[in-house]
Design an enzyme around this catalytic site. Structure first.
Site, PDB file in Angstrom:
ATOM      1  N   ARG A  17       0.849  -1.187   0.000  1.00 43.06           N
ATOM      2  CA  ARG A  17       0.000   0.000   0.000  1.00 43.06           C
ATOM      3  C   ARG A  17       0.888   1.242   0.000  1.00 43.06           C
ATOM      4  O   ARG A  17       1.965   1.247   0.571  1.00 43.06           O
ATOM      5  CB  ARG A  17      -0.884   0.024   1.248  1.00 43.06           C
ATOM      6  CG  ARG A  17      -2.049  -0.951   1.189  1.00 43.06           C
ATOM      7  CD  ARG A  17      -2.947  -0.826   2.398  1.00 43.06           C
ATOM      8  NE  ARG A  17      -2.304  -1.266   3.604  1.00 43.06           N
ATOM      9  CZ  ARG A  17      -1.720  -0.498   4.500  1.00 43.06           C
ATOM     10  NH1 ARG A  17      -1.725   0.822   4.354  1.00 43.06           N
ATOM     11  NH2 ARG A  17      -1.153  -1.005   5.563  1.00 43.06           N
ATOM     12  N   TYR A  29      -1.487  -3.458  -6.891  1.00 43.07           N
ATOM     13  CA  TYR A  29      -1.247  -4.171  -5.628  1.00 43.07           C
ATOM     14  C   TYR A  29      -2.543  -4.241  -4.813  1.00 43.07           C
ATOM     15  O   TYR A  29      -3.244  -3.235  -4.639  1.00 43.07           O
ATOM     16  CB  TYR A  29      -0.142  -3.484  -4.791  1.00 43.07           C
ATOM     17  CG  TYR A  29      -0.139  -4.038  -3.388  1.00 43.07           C
ATOM     18  CD1 TYR A  29       0.371  -5.318  -3.139  1.00 43.07           C
ATOM     19  CD2 TYR A  29      -0.749  -3.367  -2.335  1.00 43.07           C
ATOM     20  CE1 TYR A  29       0.299  -5.878  -1.876  1.00 43.07           C
ATOM     21  CE2 TYR A  29      -0.826  -3.919  -1.063  1.00 43.07           C
ATOM     22  CZ  TYR A  29      -0.302  -5.175  -0.844  1.00 43.07           C
ATOM     23  OH  TYR A  29      -0.401  -5.744   0.400  1.00 43.07           O
ATOM     24  N   LYS A  80      -9.585  -2.277   1.811  1.00 41.98           N
ATOM     25  CA  LYS A  80      -9.214  -1.105   2.611  1.00 41.98           C
ATOM     26  C   LYS A  80     -10.034   0.120   2.223  1.00 41.98           C
ATOM     27  O   LYS A  80     -10.400   0.929   3.077  1.00 41.98           O
ATOM     28  CB  LYS A  80      -7.726  -0.815   2.434  1.00 41.98           C
ATOM     29  CG  LYS A  80      -6.833  -1.983   2.807  1.00 41.98           C
ATOM     30  CD  LYS A  80      -7.034  -2.392   4.235  1.00 41.98           C
ATOM     31  CE  LYS A  80      -6.101  -3.529   4.628  1.00 41.98           C
ATOM     32  NZ  LYS A  80      -6.342  -3.964   6.012  1.00 41.98           N
ATOM     33  N   HIS A 107     -10.437  -2.110  11.692  1.00 38.14           N
ATOM     34  CA  HIS A 107      -9.351  -2.963  11.176  1.00 38.14           C
ATOM     35  C   HIS A 107      -9.124  -4.081  12.198  1.00 38.14           C
ATOM     36  O   HIS A 107      -8.118  -4.104  12.896  1.00 38.14           O
ATOM     37  CB  HIS A 107      -8.107  -2.086  11.004  1.00 38.14           C
ATOM     38  CG  HIS A 107      -7.003  -2.733  10.227  1.00 38.14           C
ATOM     39  ND1 HIS A 107      -5.691  -2.312  10.320  1.00 38.14           N
ATOM     40  CD2 HIS A 107      -6.992  -3.757   9.337  1.00 38.14           C
ATOM     41  CE1 HIS A 107      -4.928  -3.046   9.526  1.00 38.14           C
ATOM     42  NE2 HIS A 107      -5.687  -3.928   8.929  1.00 38.14           N
ATOM     43  N   SER A 116      -1.188  -3.583  10.371  1.00 31.73           N
ATOM     44  CA  SER A 116      -0.924  -4.494   9.262  1.00 31.73           C
ATOM     45  C   SER A 116       0.323  -5.339   9.540  1.00 31.73           C
ATOM     46  O   SER A 116       1.320  -4.828  10.053  1.00 31.73           O
ATOM     47  CB  SER A 116      -0.685  -3.682   7.992  1.00 31.73           C
ATOM     48  OG  SER A 116      -1.761  -2.802   7.787  1.00 31.73           O
ATOM     49  N   CYS A 121       0.939  -7.648  11.686  1.00 34.96           N
ATOM     50  CA  CYS A 121       1.296  -7.904  13.087  1.00 34.96           C
ATOM     51  C   CYS A 121       0.652  -9.192  13.586  1.00 34.96           C
ATOM     52  O   CYS A 121       0.522  -9.402  14.789  1.00 34.96           O
ATOM     53  CB  CYS A 121       0.871  -6.751  13.972  1.00 34.96           C
ATOM     54  SG  CYS A 121       1.937  -5.320  13.822  1.00 34.96           S
ATOM     55  N   ASP A 177      -9.310  -9.583   9.156  1.00 30.35           N
ATOM     56  CA  ASP A 177      -8.784  -8.247   8.859  1.00 30.35           C
ATOM     57  C   ASP A 177      -9.759  -7.105   9.155  1.00 30.35           C
ATOM     58  O   ASP A 177      -9.332  -6.053   9.584  1.00 30.35           O
ATOM     59  CB  ASP A 177      -8.354  -8.193   7.384  1.00 30.35           C
ATOM     60  CG  ASP A 177      -7.482  -6.984   7.063  1.00 30.35           C
ATOM     61  OD1 ASP A 177      -6.640  -6.617   7.901  1.00 30.35           O
ATOM     62  OD2 ASP A 177      -7.641  -6.412   5.976  1.00 30.35           O
ATOM     63  N   ARG A 236       1.845 -12.215  -0.742  1.00 29.09           N
ATOM     64  CA  ARG A 236       0.503 -12.502  -0.209  1.00 29.09           C
ATOM     65  C   ARG A 236      -0.114 -13.756  -0.790  1.00 29.09           C
ATOM     66  O   ARG A 236       0.229 -14.183  -1.891  1.00 29.09           O
ATOM     67  CB  ARG A 236      -0.431 -11.318  -0.552  1.00 29.09           C
ATOM     68  CG  ARG A 236       0.001  -9.982   0.021  1.00 29.09           C
ATOM     69  CD  ARG A 236      -0.452  -9.843   1.436  1.00 29.09           C
ATOM     70  NE  ARG A 236      -0.010  -8.608   2.063  1.00 29.09           N
ATOM     71  CZ  ARG A 236      -0.700  -7.986   3.028  1.00 29.09           C
ATOM     72  NH1 ARG A 236      -1.850  -8.468   3.448  1.00 29.09           N
ATOM     73  NH2 ARG A 236      -0.232  -6.903   3.591  1.00 29.09           N
TER      74      ARG A 236
HETATM   75  C1  OXD Z   1      -3.056  -4.472   5.414  1.00 25.27           C
HETATM   76  C2  OXD Z   1      -3.683  -5.656   4.811  1.00 25.27           C
HETATM   77  O1  OXD Z   1      -2.141  -3.876   4.810  1.00 25.27           O
HETATM   78  O2  OXD Z   1      -4.570  -6.226   5.454  1.00 25.27           O
HETATM   79  O3  OXD Z   1      -3.462  -4.098   6.522  1.00 25.27           O
HETATM   80  O4  OXD Z   1      -3.345  -6.016   3.671  1.00 25.27           O
HETATM   81 MN    MN Z   2      -5.112  -5.196   7.245  1.00 27.24          MN
END
Ligand code: OXD
Ligand code: MN
Length: 593
Positions: free
Chosen positions: A80, A208, A217, A237, A259, A261, A286, A378
């Site tokens: 991102r 992406y 998002k 989130h 993100s 984590c 998420d 991913r």
């Molecule tokens: C983020 C994702 O960047 O979930 O938070 O991809």
């Molecule tokens: Mn996320």
């Protein structure tokens, strides 16, 4: 609508607003063709074949990975980009100091000049999608116009894509209008622009996931948070999971971590052997949309239908369920590719291949200094692959949330777990969350930054007003969730993680559940309630002791003095809209210290 009779790619919706809007956008983008997606299996086959023929996807070894494909993004387009992400509201104050801002008119004009004619020679895919279970009062419809087959096939995994969205929409004009043009994937012309007042998104110059799978998002968080404030609900989130005891008692919790984590790992956790008979069910990994229910509790749905998780580090120990989930019908992006068309990444089980292609397509061997998989590579997999998918996943009302957990990646300062004294204190804890930055966004990896409620990159309006919205939600809840903070990442003097994490996190979760149900005692500290010495089970954790637990829970006043100064930095930035309650909470914390 009889899907059998529709011809693939032909327009089949009778919604006049949708048709008129698509025609208007097509006149601007000037694609050679328009392809109306219906979400059917036949369409998936057709578009997948086409993606393979065009080199957008590589078919992986179907014996090892049935239904799996490989995608490599442009090396300049792997995460991102917060610096290219805009909230376009009439005034800058509405977007607030934590967002990039431009007035809608100026942004529309700027982007139009870039994307006009941008689909010439290409196909415009019309991707209708539903965020949330069909018929849910919380569900929302979006339509994404895109010239990327990778986006179409990923949206098909990540959302309830196709005719079902038109079914939910009916004749209404209440849908998110999303436009995505890849153009030449040039970072100089990359914009992810949100127009909350128009429920519209324009994303150009990227391919992406987080920038272009607009349901995720962009709609579910940035536009969603804006709508939530208008309509008295919350777009967060957060992962959502259900924990079931051997006696069948089920408790749902939501957890916000920044993100990369470990939300996906936590949401799919497998209980350690000692916790025989316990189960963890995934609702979402998420995003949570949450609304007060008639019974005064907070209810959550997962608006998504798939997982877009970070791959490196995933293995049979860290996330066995994810390993199973991504063993079929998955699109891998930017991992390593082996000669027998299998995938490889750092941290995967087994020995590395003698040789493979890295995420850039260059030869890689175990001696290579570069990584085979990009740190933000991913997997996109359908949630139905999850052996522990919560049975409530399609319940239009969602699941009742007993606890909200905040957490970050912190090598020091933050104990393993503590509980807020009350909702307002919980909002303060969420608002002042800090975390070391990760590879999910471009820039600054490793630095601690304030990331309120893990929403810093995702709040679609003024963050100060967002805190006010959180405080206001309390008034709509008779039984608000209890609020906790966790940190799996504290390190000792030698730089080693003190807590083993992963499945062992269930122990923390169990204490949280017991607190919510009034069964576990706790000690009061300046930070909040912490587990008492006898109600936190550490039996059976290899190389762990009560001394280690004390080290994990230690409150270092010197660290906390610095920490509170960092809270101030954020509060100063948001000062004009900061609810006074949070300033009082800070004073109380200082006084307790
Ligand atoms: C983020 C994702 O960047 O979930 O938070 O991809
Ligand atoms: Mn996320």
């Amino acid at each position: 609508m009889d899907m059998m009779k529709t011809e693939l790619g032909r327009c089949f919706t009778t919604n006049k607003t949708v048709r008129a809007w698509v025609e208007k956008k097509a006149r601007l983008c000037q694609p050679d063709r328009i392809f109306w997606c219906d979400g059917s299996e036949a369409e998936k086959r057709l578009l997948t074949e086409q993606a393979v023929a065009e080199g957008i996807l590589i078919r992986l070894n179907q014996q090892k990975l049935p239904g799996c494909y490989y995608h490599r993004s442009s090396p300049n387009d792997v995460a991102r980009v917060e610096q290219c992400t805009y909230i376009c509201t009439e005034t800058e104050e509405q977007a607030g100091p934590t967002n990039n801002w431009m007035p809608p008119k100026a942004m529309y004009a700027k982007l139009r000049a870039i994307y006009e004619g941008g689909m010439r020679g290409r196909t415009m895919y019309v991707v209708p999608y539903l965020m949330g279970p069909l018929g849910s009062p919380l569900a929302k419809v979006g339509i994404e116009l895109t010239d990327s087959l990778y986006v179409v096939l990923s949206m098909r995994i990540m959302t309830r894509m196709g005719a079902v969205a038109y079914e939910h929409l009916g004749t209404s004009d209440d849908f998110n209008r999303g436009l995505h043009c890849m153009l030449d994937v040039n970072p100089e012309r990359r914009y992810i622009a949100h127009f909350p007042h128009d429920n519209a998104i324009i994303s150009i110059g990227s391919n992406y996931g987080g920038n272009v799978l607009l349901g995720k998002k962009c709609l579910a968080l940035r536009i969603g948070s804006y709508l939530g404030r208008q309509e008295d609900w919350m777009a967060e989130h957060m992962l959502v999971l259900g924990i079931e005891s051997p006696e069948g008692e089920k408790t749902f919790v939501a957890a916000a971590f920044p993100s990369a984590c470990g939300k996906t790992n936590f949401a799919m956790m497998v209980p350690p052997a000692r916790f025989k008979g316990w189960k963890v069910w995934t609702v979402g990994d998420d995003i949570a949309w949450m609304k007060p229910g008639k019974d005064g509790r907070l209810y959550a749905i997962n608006p998504e239908a798939g997982y877009f998780g970070v791959v490196p580090g995933t293995n049979a120990r860290t996330n066995p369920n994810a390993m199973e989930i991504m063993s079929r019908d998955t699109i891998y992006t930017n991992v390593g590719l082996t000669p027998d068309l299998d995938v490889w990444w750092e941290g995967k089980d087994g020995d590395p291949p003698k040789e493979c292609l890295d995420w850039r397509g260059q030869k890689w061997t175990p001696e290579s200094r570069e990584k085979a998989a990009h740190p933000n590579s991913r997997f996109a997999s359908p949630m139905t692959n999850n052996p522990m998918l919560a049975p409530e996943i399609n319940d239009p009302n969602g699941v009742p949330i007993s606890a909200i957990i905040f957490g970050g990646r912190r090598a020091d300062t933050m104990p393993l777990v503590f509980q807020a004294f009350n909702w307002v204190h919980g909002v303060y804890i969420g608002a002042t969350m800090g975390s070391e930055m990760t590879a999910a966004a471009v820039g600054g990896a490793g630095q601690v930054r304030r990331d309120p409620m893990a929403m810093l990159p995702f709040c679609g309006y003024n963050m100060g007003r967002y805190f006010r919205h959180w405080l206001n939600m309390r008034k709509l809840l008779r039984y608000p969730p209890r609020v906790f903070h966790v940190n799996w990442f504290r390190k000792d003097g030698l730089g080693h993680f003190i807590w083993p994490g992963f499945g062992e996190n269930l122990r923390v979760l169990k204490w949280i559940v017991d607190r919510c149900r009034g069964r576990a005692d706790a000690d009061e500290t300046p930070l909040g309630w912490v587990p008492g010495p006898h109600c936190f089970d550490i039996k059976g954790i290899p190389d762990f002791s009560h001394a280690r637990l004390e080290q994990l829970q230690y409150i270092n006043l010197e660290d906390w003095r610095r920490e509170i100064l960092m809270h101030d930095e954020l509060f100063l930035k948001l000062y004009s809209h900061l609810p006074k309650e949070l300033i009082f909470q800070r004073e109380l914390l200082v006084a307790r210290m």
